[in-house]
Design a protein around this motif. Structure first.
Motif, short mmCIF file in Angstrom:
data_model
loop_
_atom_site.label_atom_id
_atom_site.label_comp_id
_atom_site.label_asym_id
_atom_site.label_seq_id
_atom_site.Cartn_x
_atom_site.Cartn_y
_atom_site.Cartn_z
N ALA A 293 28.71 3.12 51.32
CA ALA A 293 29.67 4.22 51.23
C ALA A 293 29.71 5.02 52.52
O ALA A 293 30.78 5.40 53.01
CB ALA A 293 29.33 5.12 50.04
N ARG A 294 28.54 5.29 53.09
CA ARG A 294 28.47 6.04 54.36
C ARG A 294 29.18 5.28 55.48
O ARG A 294 29.83 5.88 56.33
CB ARG A 294 27.02 6.30 54.76
CG ARG A 294 26.32 7.37 53.95
CD ARG A 294 25.10 7.91 54.69
NE ARG A 294 24.17 6.86 55.07
CZ ARG A 294 23.09 6.52 54.38
NH1 ARG A 294 22.82 7.13 53.24
NH2 ARG A 294 22.29 5.56 54.81
N SER A 299 37.00 9.08 58.86
CA SER A 299 37.55 10.27 59.50
C SER A 299 36.74 10.62 60.74
O SER A 299 35.50 10.60 60.73
CB SER A 299 37.53 11.45 58.54
OG SER A 299 37.83 12.67 59.22
N TRP A 300 37.43 10.97 61.82
CA TRP A 300 36.73 11.42 63.03
C TRP A 300 35.94 12.70 62.76
O TRP A 300 34.92 12.96 63.41
CB TRP A 300 37.73 11.69 64.15
CG TRP A 300 38.30 10.48 64.81
CD1 TRP A 300 39.59 10.04 64.75
CD2 TRP A 300 37.60 9.55 65.65
NE1 TRP A 300 39.74 8.89 65.49
CE2 TRP A 300 38.54 8.57 66.06
CE3 TRP A 300 36.28 9.45 66.09
CZ2 TRP A 300 38.20 7.51 66.89
CZ3 TRP A 300 35.94 8.39 66.92
CH2 TRP A 300 36.88 7.44 67.32
N ASN A 301 36.42 13.50 61.83
CA ASN A 301 35.81 14.81 61.59
C ASN A 301 34.67 14.76 60.57
O ASN A 301 34.09 15.80 60.26
CB ASN A 301 36.88 15.80 61.11
CG ASN A 301 37.96 16.01 62.15
OD1 ASN A 301 37.65 16.10 63.34
ND2 ASN A 301 39.21 16.09 61.72
N SER A 302 34.35 13.58 60.07
CA SER A 302 33.26 13.47 59.11
C SER A 302 31.93 13.76 59.80
O SER A 302 31.69 13.37 60.94
CB SER A 302 33.22 12.06 58.51
OG SER A 302 32.03 11.86 57.78
N ASN A 305 30.17 10.79 61.20
CA ASN A 305 30.70 10.07 62.35
C ASN A 305 29.77 10.24 63.54
O ASN A 305 29.97 11.08 64.43
CB ASN A 305 32.11 10.57 62.70
CG ASN A 305 32.63 9.92 63.98
OD1 ASN A 305 32.24 8.80 64.33
ND2 ASN A 305 33.48 10.64 64.70
N ASP A 306 28.71 9.45 63.55
CA ASP A 306 27.73 9.51 64.64
C ASP A 306 27.73 8.23 65.47
O ASP A 306 26.82 8.00 66.27
CB ASP A 306 26.32 9.77 64.09
CG ASP A 306 25.90 8.72 63.06
OD1 ASP A 306 26.67 7.76 62.82
OD2 ASP A 306 24.79 8.84 62.51
N SER A 349 31.31 -5.28 53.62
CA SER A 349 31.56 -4.07 52.82
C SER A 349 32.24 -2.98 53.65
O SER A 349 33.01 -2.18 53.11
CB SER A 349 30.26 -3.54 52.22
OG SER A 349 29.34 -3.17 53.24
N ALA A 350 31.99 -2.94 54.96
CA ALA A 350 32.56 -1.89 55.80
C ALA A 350 33.94 -2.24 56.35
O ALA A 350 34.81 -1.36 56.49
CB ALA A 350 31.62 -1.56 56.96
#
Length: 444
Positions: A293-294, A299-302, A305-306, A349-350
């Protein structure tokens, strides 16, 4: 700096902004331009004032430029990180970004004839070497530190390298690790022992015995605790703010050989607790569903997002580099504890596609692997680096002009970090030789 979205489609007229930093403190009139390439994470501007390359810049009167890789940090070519949007994320596109950047930087700063030297650490070191190979007329040399040159799906050498480094530190440490992982497999089949595993390793959730992929996640993440420290062992990285910068392989091995702890499993759990605390995590999440799920946050703003989703995409689509347990010489479980398919499952999955063994073949065909044809590049490798086997550690038969420096007793990219006390002479000599080569390239 406005950048082309797709360098290989002349009909695509979309552009985006690529981030870069400049430090001209040491630049002398007519002096070279040093460009450090960003890799698979957001660039840290502290590099413009720290690191060994700043000393090279001072010696050679260079301007320093730090260039961020597309899709990482604030260099965002698309509206989001959905799978269709990420088709423009590749090393080929990243290398093609460098050429117009150089042309425009020269133009806007009136630096038409200044020599250019590229620098890169790890994957970014690969980019530096590959750019010099593909665009030799645009840069005068490249410094590639711990740069993997070969793509391969099953990177079983990685955890063998981690295990070898552990054994070189303390042979008993590796032996205790092997006992711990063997015991954990025995315990996993017993309900009462599973409760102990859950307690000792501070798992976030109750173990689901039927979800065998969660067992894979557990063994993978516990191995990664050691890999995180071994890969950068004694590297002088404090200036980057890395929380584990002052932790060494010795520290983890001292926990694994602590005579005051009853069992090897508890010792291994103590290492895990130490790493959890270092990263300010209350528990270890080994649920594959949570991980998947991660990895699907687009979203760029999540806050998630690392760069991990992007780097997974590149590994799935270009490089493989699945760090597996397939080597019988590794200490972190059975050979089937975490197979290459564990990475491939994450690809599916991704992104909806399954990484396959043909992908690395295509990449190696494009760049040449160890048959790369390149000149004016220095490859610096470190024999305690788990990536060592993928680097140019032997003379390249099609690139006799490329220089290879193998440093004994040091870890990933050690040559690019600032010097410190009690470093091996081989590391000091590697930095000295690198500076000599830079001087040769800019005076040629």
């Amino acid at each position: 700096e406005f950048q082309t979205l797709d360098h290989f489609d002349g009909t695509n007229l979309r552009y985006w902004k690529q981030r870069y930093y400049v430090n001209a403190t040491f630049h002398k009139t007519g002096g070279p331009i040093f460009i450090m390439l960003g890799g698979h994470e957001e660039v840290n501007p502290v590099w413009t004032v720290e690191g060994m390359w700043t000393r090279y810049a001072k010696t050679h009167g260079a301007m320093m430029v730090l260039l961020e890789h597309r899709y990482y940090g604030m260099s965002r070519p698309t509206d989001d990180l959905s799978t269709p949007s990420m088709k423009f994320l590749s090393s080929k596109q990243a290398i093609a970004d460098i050429a117009p950047f150089i042309n425009n930087f020269r133009l806007y700063n009136h630096l038409k004839d200044n020599k250019i030297i590229l620098f890169g650490l790890g994957y970014a070191g690969s980019l530096a070497a590959w750019f010099r190979a593909k665009y030799p007329f645009m840069v005068d040399g490249a410094v590639a530190s711990s740069a993997p040159l070969v793509a391969k799906m099953d990177f079983l050498d990685y955890y063998q390298g981690v295990s070898d480094a552990v054994e070189n530190t303390n042979a008993l440490c590796k032996a205790e690790l092997m006992i711990a992982t063997d015991t954990m497999y025995q315990w996993y089949g017993q309900a009462d022992k599973r409760l102990l595993l859950q307690k000792y390793f501070r798992l976030c959730d109750k173990i689901d015995y039927e979800a065998m992929i969660d067992l894979t996640v557990l063994f993978y993440d516990l191995a990664k605790n050691f890999a995180e420290i071994v890969e950068y062992n004694y590297d002088n990285r404090s200036f980057l703010g890395v929380v584990t910068a002052n932790t060494s392989t010795w520290d983890l091995c001292n926990m694994m050989t602590d005579e005051g702890t009853k069992s090897q499993v508890e010792k291994y759990a103590n290492v895990n607790s130490y790493m959890l605390d270092m990263h300010s995590k209350p528990c270890l999440d080994v649920k594959y569903t949570t991980r998947a799920a991660r990895q699907n946050y687009t979203s760029w703003n999540s806050s998630l997002n690392d760069g991990r989703r992007q780097w997974l995409y590149q590994r799935c689509a270009e490089f493989g580099w699945a760090k597996s347990s397939m080597s019988p010489k590794q200490a972190f479980g059975n050979t089937w504890s975490f197979l290459p398919n564990f990475t491939n499952d994450q690809c599916l999955s991704a992104f909806g596609f399954f990484g396959n063994f043909d992908i690395p073949i295509s990449t190696n065909t494009y760049y040449g692997g160890f048959d790369i044809v390149v000149s004016n590049v220095v490859f610096i490798n470190h024999n305690q680096d788990p990536w060592y086997s993928l680097g140019a550690t032997k003379p390249l038969k099609k690139s006799p002009d490329a220089e290879i420096i193998n440093v004994d007793g040091t870890a990933h990219c050690a040559d690019m970090y600032p010097p410190k006390e009690y470093e091996p002479d081989s590391l000091t000599n590697a930095r000295k030789r690198t500076s000599e080569l830079i001087g040769k390239w800019i005076s040629g």
